[in-house]
Structures are given as C-alpha cells and as structure tokens.
Design an enzyme around this catalytic site. Structure first.
Site, short mmCIF file in Angstrom:
data_model
loop_
_atom_site.label_atom_id
_atom_site.label_comp_id
_atom_site.label_asym_id
_atom_site.label_seq_id
_atom_site.Cartn_x
_atom_site.Cartn_y
_atom_site.Cartn_z
N ARG A 102 78.44 -49.38 -19.06
CA ARG A 102 78.11 -50.16 -20.25
C ARG A 102 77.19 -51.31 -19.88
O ARG A 102 77.50 -52.10 -18.99
CB ARG A 102 79.39 -50.72 -20.88
CG ARG A 102 79.18 -51.30 -22.25
CD ARG A 102 80.49 -51.54 -22.95
NE ARG A 102 81.04 -52.84 -22.67
CZ ARG A 102 81.48 -53.69 -23.59
NH1 ARG A 102 81.43 -53.36 -24.86
NH2 ARG A 102 81.98 -54.84 -23.27
N THR A 106 73.49 -55.05 -24.06
CA THR A 106 73.30 -54.24 -25.27
C THR A 106 74.58 -53.52 -25.69
O THR A 106 74.66 -53.02 -26.81
CB THR A 106 72.23 -53.16 -25.04
OG1 THR A 106 72.73 -52.27 -24.02
CG2 THR A 106 70.92 -53.76 -24.58
N ASP A 197 87.87 -57.47 -19.17
CA ASP A 197 87.23 -56.28 -18.61
C ASP A 197 88.24 -55.52 -17.77
O ASP A 197 88.67 -55.99 -16.72
CB ASP A 197 86.00 -56.68 -17.77
CG ASP A 197 85.21 -55.45 -17.35
OD1 ASP A 197 85.78 -54.57 -16.67
OD2 ASP A 197 84.04 -55.35 -17.72
N ASP A 200 87.26 -54.78 -14.09
CA ASP A 200 87.27 -55.99 -13.28
C ASP A 200 88.70 -56.40 -12.94
O ASP A 200 89.01 -56.80 -11.81
CB ASP A 200 86.58 -57.15 -14.01
CG ASP A 200 85.06 -57.02 -14.01
OD1 ASP A 200 84.54 -56.15 -13.28
OD2 ASP A 200 84.42 -57.78 -14.74
N1 URA Z 1 85.70 -52.71 -21.92
C1 URA Z 1 86.60 -53.55 -21.37
O1 URA Z 1 86.97 -53.42 -20.20
N2 URA Z 1 87.12 -54.53 -22.16
C2 URA Z 1 86.76 -54.71 -23.45
O2 URA Z 1 87.27 -55.61 -24.11
C3 URA Z 1 85.79 -53.83 -23.98
C4 URA Z 1 85.29 -52.83 -23.21
#
Ligand code: URA
Length: 205
Positions: A102, A106, A197, A200
């Site tokens: 991702r 964008t 995330d 992460d």
């Molecule tokens: N991906 C993630 O890891 N967290 C989000 O809030 C949205 C997409």
C-alpha cells in the site's frame, strides 16, 4: 454478501489488547495468533465432510473427515501474522502468497508478487488483517478467482465499513469473517479506532 462478525468474549479480549498501543510486538504476535485461531475455526465451520470408517482399539465405527482441500493465501506482509493457526489446524493446507503493497500517500495497492497453488476444487481463504479501503483485498480476491477459486472467503481481524462496501461491490457473493467492524477510515486511510499499522506492530518496524 454475508459479513460474519466473530462473537466470542475471547475475541473481544484479544482485539482490545491488539488495539492497545502499549502492546509490544511479541505479545501482538501471540494475540494475532490466538485471534486468527478463532477466526480460522469460524471460517471453516461449514467445510464439507465425508464419511470414513475407522477401527478404534475396540471396534469399527463410522466417522467423518474433511472432504475438501484447503488453500490459505496471506496478503503480504501483514497476512503472515494470521497464517500459523491455519497451518496448525490444517497440516495439509496449501499456501499461496499475494504481495500487495500500500502506497502510504495514495493508499493504492500495488502487486509485486503472486504465487498461487492450484485452486479449483479447494476451499480458498484469503487472509488480510486490516480491511481498510478494501482495494488490496478486492484485488487479491480477483487474482484468486482468476486462478480458479470459487467463492473464496476473506478473513480479517479489523474491518472498516468502507472496506466491506468495496469488497461487496466487487465480489458480492463473498463471505467476510472479521473479529471487529470499526467506525471509519481517517484521511490517511487508517482504520478508526483500529490498531495502527498491523505489519509495523507485528514486526516492530
Ligand atoms: N492497514 C493497517 O495496517 N492499518 C490500518 O489501519 C489500515 C490498513
């Protein structure tokens, strides 16, 4: 499109600790495992079985065994955090991988890897912990359908209404299993309240 919200006190407990920003990666990984185990059981609740007779130490008895092979496809990289319970519950599972990255600016998904085993005739489950915009999941589901999957399932940990709507638009027949349906996306396409995330937090990056 059926949206199956996991309804279990343990699921609520695990989700709350996953959301907590003080939860460290090692605990986060354990919680992701525990929650994915519950989700894996739910998402395979209707797997077909066939009769099989076995010999107990005392006598012969009819039983039932799984009739359909299972394929699990994590969307890299965060989907890897949901894989292990499927491997533990279904030792014969085949695993495919779809790499979708991702763009943080964008929020669009870009495919950089796709390796799928034969899918026709199998129950196919795509795992993606955070269903945010739904773009990655919808793209992954199109890839698995093109690879021969019929009625694949999507299993996630947290879903946003926007993501559910996007998947519903592109794959109306599909069933989504999630442990939480959150409020909305923020301007950066993160889920609110969400858990940040996932990748992460899983890997401490
Ligand atoms: N991906 C993630 O890891 N967290 C989000 O809030 C949205 C997409």
């Amino acid at each position: 499109m059926p949206l199956c919200l996991l309804d279990h006190p343990l699921a609520a407990h695990f989700v709350t600790h996953l959301r907590d920003k003080t939860t460290k990666p090692a605990t986060f990984r354990t919680l992701a495992y525990q929650l994915s185990l519950l989700l894996a059981i739910e998402a395979t609740r209707d797997l077909p079985t066939i009769e099989k007779t076995v010999e107990t130490p005392l006598e012969s008895t009819p039983g039932r065994v799984l009739a359909q092979p299972l394929v699990v496809i994590p969307i890299l990289r965060s989907g890897l955090g949901m894989m292990q319970p499927f491997l533990d519950l279904f030792p014969n599972v085949s695993v495919g991988y779809i790499g979708l990255e991702r763009d943080h600016e964008t929020a669009r998904a870009h495919s950089y890897y796709c390796k799928l085993p034969p899918l026709a005739g199998s129950r196919v489950i795509v795992v993606d912990p955070m269903l945010a915009t739904g773009g990655s999941a919808a793209q992954a589901l199109s890839l698995v359908k093109a690879g021969g999957a019929v009625a694949p399932r999507l299993v996630c940990i947290v879903a946003a209404p926007e993501g559910v709507a996007e998947v519903e638009k592109t794959h109306p027949e599909l069933t989504i299993h999630t442990a939480a349906l959150d409020r909305a996306l923020n301007a950066r396409k993160y889920i609110l309240p969400g858990l940040g995330d996932f990748g992460d937090r899983l890997y401490g990056t």
